[in-house]
Design an enzyme around this catalytic site. Structure first.
Site, PDB file in Angstrom:
ATOM      1  N   CYS A  71       0.844  -1.195   0.000  1.00 30.93           N
ATOM      2  CA  CYS A  71       0.000   0.000   0.000  1.00 30.93           C
ATOM      3  C   CYS A  71       0.887   1.256   0.000  1.00 30.93           C
ATOM      4  O   CYS A  71       1.872   1.324  -0.737  1.00 30.93           O
ATOM      5  CB  CYS A  71      -0.960  -0.067   1.187  1.00 30.93           C
ATOM      6  SG  CYS A  71      -2.337   1.093   1.140  1.00 30.93           S
ATOM      7  N   THR A  72       0.586   2.231   0.825  1.00 29.46           N
ATOM      8  CA  THR A  72       1.360   3.473   0.827  1.00 29.46           C
ATOM      9  C   THR A  72       2.678   3.349   1.581  1.00 29.46           C
ATOM     10  O   THR A  72       3.423   4.327   1.689  1.00 29.46           O
ATOM     11  CB  THR A  72       0.528   4.626   1.404  1.00 29.46           C
ATOM     12  OG1 THR A  72       0.006   4.248   2.681  1.00 29.46           O
ATOM     13  CG2 THR A  72      -0.620   4.967   0.477  1.00 29.46           C
TER      14      THR A  72
END
Length: 229
Positions: free
Chosen positions: A103-104
Site C-alpha cells: 500500500c502506501t
C-alpha cells in the site's frame, strides 16, 4: 538462506492494520522465519482500526533484515520527514535480500530513495504520486523489480506475502500456506479497484483528487530532499 531467516517490519502510528497483519500472518507460517517488529520505542503503537500492536524491538536495536517490510496507512505520510526512520530503512535496505512494501508503505521506501528508477505500486488513490519520488507507477496487484517487491492497497498484502514465499521457498511451500490459511477470496462485488466493472468511477476520481491535495505537498518535500541529498 540464513538461519533464522529474519523479517524486519516497520511499525508506526496510524498504520493500516491489514497492511501489516495480512502479510504477518503469512510470515508466521514461513519455515524458519523470525518476524521482528520495529519502531522508535517498544510501546503499543495505535493502528487505524482502534487497537494497538506492540513492537518487539526498536529501530536502533533491530537485527539486520533478510526481508525489510514496510506497511502503509495515513501514518506513512506523517513519517516522510522522519530522518531517523528513513535512515533506518536505508541501513536495512543496504544488506537486505528483499526490500518490500504494501500500500502506501511504498512512499516510505520512495522517500528513503529506494524506489528511484524502479517500477512500483501502491494504493490506487495515491499511486500516481509515486512518480514524484522517482519511481515508475504500475497499476498492478504485486510488482517485482529485481529484489524490490511492492503491493497495491491493503488486501493486496496477502498476495504479496504469498508471492514472496514462493520467491524464497518455492511455489509448493507458498501453495501449502495458501491452503492452510484458506486464502480463497470470493468477494460479493467486483468493485475492488477503479478498473473493475462494479467500481464507482465518481468516488474513485474524487478520492484520487483528494489524495493529491492532501498528500501532494509532503511528497514534493520528500522529493526535494532526495534531489538535494
Amino acid at each position: 538462506m540464513s538461519d533464522p531467516f529474519r523479517i524486519v517490519a516497520l511499525l508506526f502510528p496510524h498504520v493500516t492494520q491489514l497492511d501489516f497483519t495480512g502479510p504477518a500472518q503469512v510470515f508466521s507460517k514461513m519455515p524458519g522465519a523470525e518476524l521482528h517488529v520495529a519502531w522508535h520505542r517498544e510501546e503499543p503503537v495505535p493502528t487505524d482500526a482502534g487497537f494497538s500492536i506492540l513492537p518487539t524491538t526498536t529501530l536502533e536495536a533491530a537485527p539486520q533484515a533478510d526481508v525489510l517490510f514496510v506497511p502503509g496507512g495515513r501514518g506513512a505520510f506523517e513519517l516522510l520527514e522522519d530522518e531517523v526512520m528513513l535512515d533506518f530503512l536505508r541501513r536495512q535496505a543496504a544488506e537486505a535480500r528483499w526490500i518490500t512494501g504494501v500500500c502506501t508503505g511504498s512512499f516510505l521506501l520512495g522517500a528513503a530513495g529506494l524506489l528511484r528508477g524502479r517500477r512500483a505500486t501502491s494504493h490506487w488513490g495515491s499511486l500516481h504520486l509515486l512518480e514524484r519520488l522517482g519511481a515508475t507507477p504500475v497499476a498492478e496487484r504485486v510488482v517485482r523489480d529485481d529484489h524490490v517487491i511492492t503491493a497495491a492497497g491493503v488486501s493486496a498484502g496477502i498476495d504479496f506475502a504469498l508471492r514472496l514465499t514462493a520467491e524464497i521457498y518455492g511455489d509448493d511451500v507458498a501453495k501449502r500456506l495458501q491452503l492452510q490459511l484458506e486464502y480463497d477470496p470470493e468477494p460479493p462485488f467486483d468493485a475492488g479497484a477503479p478498473s473493475r466493472p462494479d467500481a464507482d468511477d465518481e468516488l474513485a476520481n474524487a478520492q484520487i483528487a483528494s489524495m493529491t491535495e492532501l498528500r501532494g505537498d509532503v511528497v514534493d518535500r520528500a522529493a526535494a530532499r532526495l534531489d538535494a541529498g
